[in-house]
Structures are given as C-alpha cells and as structure tokens.
Scaffold this active site. Structure first.
Site, PDB file in Angstrom:
ATOM      1  N   GLU A   1       0.818  -1.323   0.157  1.00  0.00           N
ATOM      2  CA  GLU A   1      -0.009   0.088  -0.127  1.00  0.00           C
ATOM      3  C   GLU A   1       0.981   1.170   0.035  1.00  0.00           C
ATOM      4  O   GLU A   1       1.701   1.440   1.060  1.00  0.00           O
ATOM      5  CB  GLU A   1      -1.013   0.034   1.174  1.00  0.00           C
TER       6      GLU A   1
ATOM      7  N   LYS B   1      -7.198  -0.889  11.521  1.00  0.00           N
ATOM      8  CA  LYS B   1      -6.726  -1.288  10.318  1.00  0.00           C
ATOM      9  C   LYS B   1      -5.474  -0.222  10.148  1.00  0.00           C
ATOM     10  O   LYS B   1      -4.272  -0.968   9.354  1.00  0.00           O
ATOM     11  CB  LYS B   1      -7.514  -0.901   9.230  1.00  0.00           C
TER      12      LYS B   1
ATOM     13  N   ASP C   1       4.227 -14.856  11.273  1.00  0.00           N
ATOM     14  CA  ASP C   1       2.870 -15.178  10.845  1.00  0.00           C
ATOM     15  C   ASP C   1       1.881 -14.052  11.052  1.00  0.00           C
ATOM     16  O   ASP C   1       1.511 -14.028  12.301  1.00  0.00           O
ATOM     17  CB  ASP C   1       2.559 -16.600  11.619  1.00  0.00           C
TER      18      ASP C   1
ATOM     19  N   HIS D   1      -2.559  10.657   0.631  1.00  0.00           N
ATOM     20  CA  HIS D   1      -2.934   9.353  -0.060  1.00  0.00           C
ATOM     21  C   HIS D   1      -2.655   9.368  -1.526  1.00  0.00           C
ATOM     22  O   HIS D   1      -2.003   8.580  -2.052  1.00  0.00           O
ATOM     23  CB  HIS D   1      -4.126   8.864   0.520  1.00  0.00           C
TER      24      HIS D   1
END
Ligand code: NDP
Length: 440
Positions: free
Chosen positions: A84, A270, A286, A384
């Site tokens: 991202e 998030k 993991d 962004h």
C-alpha cells in the site's frame, strides 16, 4: 547514535540507498546481493517448494525502510514489507514527530502462549476442575518433559487454568477447556505449545473422566501483550495550516470517535495494522496469527474497541498508548528459513522476540498517529492520492520516468482515476510516435 535518521533518504535512487545502508550497517556482499536481486529473489524456488505445497513460483512485494524510529532509547531502521502506498512514508513521518518527544517507550509481558485442551463428555465439571488443579505439579512436569530444549533455554510450563464451557447436567455432559501456559522464549511458539497440548491431553481427559477434544494454541495471546506509549510535543504536530493544539485536539477527538463506535474502531485498528503487518511480514512472521490476536483482543469485553487511544498528556503534549498481543518470534517458523527474513533481522540488529514485539507495536502506533493526524487536518485523501497516483499511472501502462510524470498530472488535475491516466498515456504515446515519425 542517531542511526535511524537518514535525511533525504527518499530522494536517493535504490542503488544509492544500498550504498547508504552499507555505510551505516554491517552489510556484506551477500546481503547486498539479496537487496539488489529483490528480496523475493533471495528465496529460491527450491526453498519455497520446501516451505509450502504445490509451489509454482515465488511472489514479491516491495520492501522499504521505516526511518526515525527510536524505541526505549534505541534507534531502529525498520524494514517494512507492504503493497500500500504511503504506509512507510507516513509511519516514518510520525516516528520523526515522536522522536521529538523522546521516542517510544514500550514494555512486553513474558512470552507466554496459551495451549488449549478441550475435554468433552465430562460427567461432573466441578469434580474434574478440582482433580486437574490438584495435580498441577505433575501436569506441569509432563508439559516440561515434552519440550526439554525449551526448558534448558529458560522457558517451559508456567501455569494451568481450567475453564468450564458447559457445566454437566442431567441433560448434557460437561465440556472443559484446560489452558496450559508456556513460556516460549524467542519463538512464536505455535508448534511448541501444540506439542505440549498433545502430550498431556490424554492425562487431562482421564482426570476429568471425559475424552480429549481439540489440542491447539489460542491466538488470543492475552498473556503476551506489548504496551507502547509516545508523547508528541505540540511543535512537532504543527502544520502550515494548523496549530499544534488544533492537531492534538483533532487526534484526541478522532480517538474518542473510535472508542465510541466499532465502525470507526475497525478502521482505526486497520491503520495500526498497516504498520504492524508490514514489519511482521518483513521478518517472516505469521501475520495471520498477529491479526487474529489483535482483533480478538480488541473485542475482548464483547465490544470491538481501538487498540490505541490518544489523550492530552503532560505539558499539553499529545499522548498515545497502544496495547495488543504480539505473537512474533525471532527463531523458528520462517524467520530463519527465509534468507530475506534473516537479512531483515540483521538490519534490525538481531532483536529478541520481546524487543521485536515492542518495535512492531511502535510502528503500529506511528501508523495510527499519521492517519489520525491527516484525518484530523486536511483529510487523508490529499497525501494518499498523490502516492496512489503512481500506482494508477503504472496500471495505465506507464514505466520509468513516465510514472512520475503521469502521476503528477493526475494529482494536479485532482482526478486520480485509471480512465484519466489512460487518456494521459495515450497523449504521451501519440507525441512520442509523432516524434519517431519525424525522425527525432
Ligand atoms: P518452531 O516449530 O520452528 O519452533 C521454534 C524452534 O526454535 C525450535 O526448534 C527451537 O529449538 C528453536 N529455538 C532456537 N532458539 C530458541 C530460543 N531462544 N527460544 C525459543 N526457541 C528457540 O516454531 P514455533 O513453535 O515458534 O511455531 C511457529 C510456526 O507455527 C509459524 O510458522 C506459524 O505459522 C505456525 N503455526 C501457527 C498456528 C497459529 O497461529 N494458529 C498454528 C500452527 C502453526 P528446540 O526445538 O531445540 O527448542
């Protein structure tokens, strides 16, 4: 030493960044070869074929460096693996502001994992609990016997707890779950505690008068939490258009929003996981386990909550606090099997599992700060979108210097859509065709 501050690093070419790193860290030719070939290039098809099943190739993601990180008075250059745009730049930027307040302070619980043993068909759950707990010493010794090398390293069984899930009655036999608490030292520990659970399951069922059911770790690793705090001075929050107080109060209000609304909390978390997962992935850990633990912990009291909250702290500074389970290892699993992950550990200075966990959580808190700061001021879209524009340009077929050119046009137009990028590309292609026809 100020190792993690590398001013204008973003302005360098990839090759120049390698040279810069070689000068700062103890990198040898093999390390450089791994960086030059692409991190995934370090993983041979053969090695990949030994790691998982049905292998046909390997898969690559960008690996960048999070800069400016200082945790518990130590500097870290933080490898981050993420697809991202803006995650790495934003975390580095927030870490710089936190650095102005002295950096992150963190602490970690001992590396205790929970192995669960389910016991079904228990005739009397009260009696079973008493029987099991009365044999605590015998059971802990049996757990340790299953992991002798871990015990030699200072780890091993630390406790036994019994929970009744269904109390036995005339209508239904009881169901118990026994939690075996195991100190896994520097390992993530899943395989280790699964071995422990297997080794005592039959004995536990015998004591309970039932049958053994599932034997597996819990990813809700609430005995293995990390906590991170940061204090950000107002001058480090100030922007061209907003005062430090205004930004601080905006971040606090954004935090309150997440505390009061699970819809917002999910997005808030998030943003934290943007930073957390990028380092977890880079170190070969993991990330599904870390994700499962994070969200289960966020919902531990029945309502989904933010993992980090922000308040006005001492001297009017902005104070951030994050707490979450952190199930990562610096040995075992893929952390040593993947040559790229080994190099990442080297870049991090070979931390132990607790130190790595505290660093990862700090990157999570930095990611959260950068998102809330942007949202509380001009909104997240501006920053962004200019980075997103590069992906859109590439999707439209741009390569090399054209990526930057097309992305700039898209940003200036304020219209970062594929359709627009394709139109811009068509114009460039037509111009270069015309120049070629003219023999130029
Ligand atoms: P391993 O099975 O690789 O065990 C850790 C290894 O590290 C052991 O072989 C141990 O050696 C060795 N070791 C060396 N030094 C140390 C040290 N200082 N401290 C601790 N161990 C040391 O990995 P884990 O048990 O950590 O399990 C992790 C793997 O399990 C991950 O790949 C994960 O994806 C997977 N997994 C995850 C699950 C989940 O999250 N639900 C479920 C099942 C698997 P020795 O044997 O000599 O003690």
């Amino acid at each position: 030493m100020s190792v993690s501050r590398i001013p204008r690093f973003y302005k360098l070419s990839v090759e120049e960044r390698h040279v810069e790193l070689r000068g700062r860290l103890d990198l040898d030719d093999d390390d450089l070869r791994i960086l030059e070939s692409g991190w995934h290039g370090s993983l041979s098809i053969d090695a990949a074929n030994n790691m998982v099943e049905n292998v046909i190739s390997t898969h690559a993601l960008p690996l960048g460096l999070g800069l400016n990180f200082r945790v518990n008075d130590r500097d870290y250059i933080v490898p981050m693996c993420v697809e991202e745009p803006s995650v790495i730049a934003a975390a580095s930027n927030a870490a710089k502001s936190v650095r102005d307040g002295g950096g992150f302070t963190a602490d970690a619980d001992p590396p205790i994992m929970i192995a669960q043993v389910q016991i079904v068909g228990v005739p009397d759950t009260n009696v079973a609990c008493v029987e099991i707990l009365a044999r605590r010493a015998e059971l802990m010794a049996a757990c340790d016997a299953a992991i002798p090398s871990l015990v030699r390293r200072g780890g091993g069984a630390r406790g036994i707890e019994v929970r009744t899930l269904v109390a036995s009655s005339e209508h239904e036999p009881g169901m118990l779950v026994v939690h075996l608490l195991v100190d896994c030292q520097d390992a993530m520990g899943a395989n280790m505690v699964n071995t422990v659970a297997e080794s005592v399951a039959r004995r536990l069922a015998e004591l309970a008068g039932g049958e053994p059911g599932l034997r597996i770790l819990s990813n809700l690793a609430d005995r293995r939490l990390v906590r991170v705090r940061c204090l950000v001075p107002l001058h480090a929050l100030e922007t061209k258009n907003f005062s430090g107080e205004r930004v601080r109060d905006g971040v606090v209000a954004a935090s309150r929003f997440a505390e009061l609304d699970p819809y917002r909390a999910a997005t808030h978390n998030k943003g934290i996981m943007n930073g957390v997962d990028a380092v977890v992935l880079a170190t070969g850990n993991d990330w599904r386990g870390v994700e499962a633990g994070a969200h289960a912990y966020a919902a531990r009291d029945g309502r989904y909550r933010p993992l980090a909250i922000w308040r006005v702290g001492p001297g009017g500074m902005l104070q951030g606090d994050l707490e979450m389970p952190m199930v990562v290892g610096t040995v075992g699993g893929t952390t040593r099997a993947h040559p790229g992950a080994r190099l990442v550990m080297k870049l991090l200075g070979h931390p132990g599992a607790a130190e790595l966990g505290m660093l990862i959580a700090s990157v999570g808190l930095a990611s959260n700060l950068s998102a809330l700061r942007a949202l509380a001021c001009e909104g997240i879209q501006r920053g962004h979108m200019s980075l997103h524009a590069r992906s859109v340009a590439m999707n439209a077929g741009a390569s090399g210097a054209l990526v930057e050119q097309v992305a700039r046009e898209l940003s200036e137009l304020g219209d970062v859509r594929l359709e627009r990028a394709v139109a811009i590309m068509a114009r460039y292609t037509a111009t270069s065709d015309a120049l070629a026809d003219a023999g130029e």
